[in-house]
Design an enzyme around this catalytic site. Structure first.
Site, PDB file in Angstrom:
ATOM      1  N   TYR A   1      -4.115 -15.832   1.295  1.00 39.02           N
ATOM      2  CA  TYR A   1      -5.356 -15.166   1.694  1.00 39.02           C
ATOM      3  C   TYR A   1      -5.342 -14.950   3.197  1.00 39.02           C
ATOM      4  O   TYR A   1      -4.995 -15.858   3.955  1.00 39.02           O
ATOM      5  CB  TYR A   1      -6.581 -16.020   1.325  1.00 39.02           C
TER       6      TYR A   1
ATOM      7  N   GLU B   1      -7.990 -12.746   5.011  1.00 42.47           N
ATOM      8  CA  GLU B   1      -9.075 -11.820   5.358  1.00 42.47           C
ATOM      9  C   GLU B   1      -9.181 -11.700   6.872  1.00 42.47           C
ATOM     10  O   GLU B   1      -9.116 -12.699   7.597  1.00 42.47           O
ATOM     11  CB  GLU B   1     -10.391 -12.296   4.748  1.00 42.47           C
TER      12      GLU B   1
ATOM     13  N   ASP C   1      -4.943  14.267   4.218  1.00 38.25           N
ATOM     14  CA  ASP C   1      -4.465  13.355   3.176  1.00 38.25           C
ATOM     15  C   ASP C   1      -3.027  13.766   2.885  1.00 38.25           C
ATOM     16  O   ASP C   1      -2.774  14.805   2.272  1.00 38.25           O
ATOM     17  CB  ASP C   1      -5.347  13.488   1.927  1.00 38.25           C
TER      18      ASP C   1
ATOM     19  N   THR D   1      -0.656   7.355   0.906  1.00 39.21           N
ATOM     20  CA  THR D   1      -0.188   6.259   0.064  1.00 39.21           C
ATOM     21  C   THR D   1       1.216   5.875   0.519  1.00 39.21           C
ATOM     22  O   THR D   1       1.887   6.641   1.215  1.00 39.21           O
ATOM     23  CB  THR D   1      -0.144   6.666  -1.421  1.00 39.21           C
TER      24      THR D   1
ATOM     25  N   LYS E   1       4.583   7.130  -4.134  1.00 37.31           N
ATOM     26  CA  LYS E   1       4.976   8.549  -4.245  1.00 37.31           C
ATOM     27  C   LYS E   1       6.323   8.738  -3.519  1.00 37.31           C
ATOM     28  O   LYS E   1       7.195   7.895  -3.629  1.00 37.31           O
ATOM     29  CB  LYS E   1       3.895   9.470  -3.684  1.00 37.31           C
TER      30      LYS E   1
ATOM     31  N   ARG F   1       2.748   0.522  -4.478  1.00 33.27           N
ATOM     32  CA  ARG F   1       1.499   1.258  -4.711  1.00 33.27           C
ATOM     33  C   ARG F   1       0.447   0.707  -3.757  1.00 33.27           C
ATOM     34  O   ARG F   1      -0.098  -0.371  -3.961  1.00 33.27           O
ATOM     35  CB  ARG F   1       1.044   1.091  -6.155  1.00 33.27           C
TER      36      ARG F   1
HETATM   37  N1  DSN Z   1      -2.576  10.752  -9.047  1.00 29.51           N
HETATM   38  C1  DSN Z   1      -1.869  11.341  -7.948  1.00 29.51           C
HETATM   39  C2  DSN Z   1      -1.157  12.572  -8.332  1.00 29.51           C
HETATM   40  O1  DSN Z   1      -0.500  12.549  -9.366  1.00 29.51           O
HETATM   41  O2  DSN Z   1      -1.183  13.561  -7.631  1.00 29.51           O
HETATM   42  C3  DSN Z   1      -2.727  11.569  -6.760  1.00 29.51           C
HETATM   43  O3  DSN Z   1      -3.327  10.381  -6.398  1.00 29.51           O
END
Ligand code: DSN
Length: 433
Positions: free
Chosen positions: A55, A57, A201, A227, A230, A236
């Site tokens: 933890y 925080e 984004d 993120t 990806k 994630r």
């Molecule tokens: N769910 C993602 C996508 O497939 O584009 C975006 O967060």
């Protein structure tokens, strides 16, 4: 190959079995969901580490729990690497994923009920950019913009017209299903004209920015959200980059004693989250280190080369693509003129081992539950080492599936086997590396 999960194998064979099956599935299919790729073993080792216990925080140097000397080391590594990677002044690596990161953006910059400008999901935007079923469309008022239904490109003159008429407090420059480049400089001019915040984004395109094949939003935007999974190939998780000082401090936040970086940090913790997931932050740090390498830049560039090669091969076979092709990692097959839907096609492709998702196309006449499009991306195939010539084979398989949708069960076993054999000639990161 050494046994990767010796304890699960013996002590929890049900989980072990499902992991093995997923590994086999990912090794024998073409993973073409545009928002997926392969995490490396070092990322997975970091995510599976002892830091899952801790933890912490707060932030490095200012925690609410004792015993965080090494946790601070991990979080500082991740923050410093993120700043170096993107040339950012400030990084927050605690958001649990992309949607929580975007939630923190709203809380840092706006009040509920404020107007924001974003692309609807049906036009290629993300849920958190103001879509009606998400908190972002329920607690804030979305002013929509999107690609021109004829050209499939975002017309920045139109964006400016809407912005001047509606005067939102914040503009999202970001997409989930748009195959072209975003002009952050033009977005910034519009945001300045109406005194709005500009937030990018970049979850879908961060590797392309790192590789220099997509414009860089960092110089133009107040906050950049992303993120770590990806195409970045980390765990994630989400992260936020920002400037330290707020251009609008006096105007909108005259009573706040916090600068922009502090407001971002406070929005994440304690505003939205509790303890940071340090094991995941360790995985992010590992992913950022790889992303700083020349090898990663080559990967980012190859993603686009592969997507363009795949688009060209499909168009040569007579397929329509939304927006007329791609400049990024994804393309959207446009089946508006066909008898079958996007859902029919994505189910048929999946039966044959080509894993994508059905997706709206600009000007779609079908419902979001079936759509007229299929979104396909090249990050995972590129992570496996595929090049332009391989995209010709992928296009041929996609074509065979689409030609045989009404008798897919007859052709699926043969195509599935061909694809499985083809995949065996590549090293799969995190699985057969
Ligand atoms: N769910 C993602 C996508 O497939 O584009 C975006 O967060």
């Amino acid at each position: 190959m050494t046994e990767r999960y010796p304890h699960l194998k013996v002590e929890d064979p049900e989980i072990y079995d499902l992991i093995q099956k997923q590994a086999e599935f990912e090794s024998t299919t073409l993973k073409m969901i545009a928002s997926e790729s392969f995490a490396s073993l070092r990322v997975m080792e970091a995510c599976g580490s002892i830091f899952t216990n801790k933890y912490a925080e707060g932030y490095p140097g200012a925690r609410y729990y004792e015993g965080n000397e090494f946790a601070d080391g991990i979080e500082n590594l991740a923050r410093d690497r993120a700043k170096e990677l993107f040339g950012a002044e400030h990084a927050n690596v605690q958001p649990y994923s992309g949607s929580p990161a975007n939630q923190a953006v709203y809380r840092a910059l706006l009040k509920p009920g404020d107007k924001i400008m974003g692309m609807p999901v049906s036009e290629g935007g993300h849920l958190t950019h103001g879509w009606k079923v998400s908190f972002s469309g329920q607690d804030y008022v979305q002013v929509p913009y999107g690609p021109d239904p004829e050209t499939g490109h975002i017309d920045m003159n139109k964006v400016r017209e809407i912005a001047l008429a509606e005067r939102p407090k914040m503009i999202w420059a970001g997409t989930s299903a748009y195959p072209h480049l975003l002009d952050y400089s033009a977005f910034a001019d519009i945001a300045r004209e109406i005194d709005a915040y500009l937030v990018a984004d970049i979850a879908h395109i961060n590797a392309l920015i790192i590789a220099g094949v997509h414009p860089d939003p960092v110089p133009y935007c107040d906050i950049v959200s992303s993120t770590a999974h990806k195409m970045l190939r980390g765990p994630r998780a989400g992260f936020l980059l920002s400037k330290i000082d707020d251009r609008y401090q006096q105007k909108y936040h005259a009573t706040s004693k916090f600068n922009l970086a502090q407001r971002v940090d406070r929005a994440v913790f304690p505003g939205l989250q509790g303890g940071p997931h340090l094991h995941i932050i360790a995985g992010m740090a590992a992913a950022f280190k790889f992303a700083l390498s020349d090898e990663f830049k080559d990967y980012g560039q190859q993603i686009v080369k592969n997507a363009k090669a795949l688009a060209a091969a499909l168009m040569a076979r007579g397929y329509d693509l939304a927006g007329g092709g791609t400049d990024t990692h994804l393309l959207i097959l446009d089946f508006r003129k066909k008898d079958f839907t996007g859902k029919d096609a994505s189910k048929a492709l999946a039966k044959c081992g080509i894993i994508g998702n059905f997706n709206m196309v600009p000007g779609d006449h079908r419902s979001p539950f079936v759509t007229s499009g299929v979104r396909l991306g090249t990050p995972s195939l590129t992570s496996m080492g595929m090049k332009e010539a391989d995209m010709e084979k992928v296009a041929a398989w996609i074509d065979r599936v689409c030609q045989n949708i009404d008798k897919i069960d007859d052709v699926a076993p043969a195509i599935r086997q061909e694809i499985a054999d083809f995949c065996k000639s590549f090293k799969i990161p995190g699985i057969s590396e």
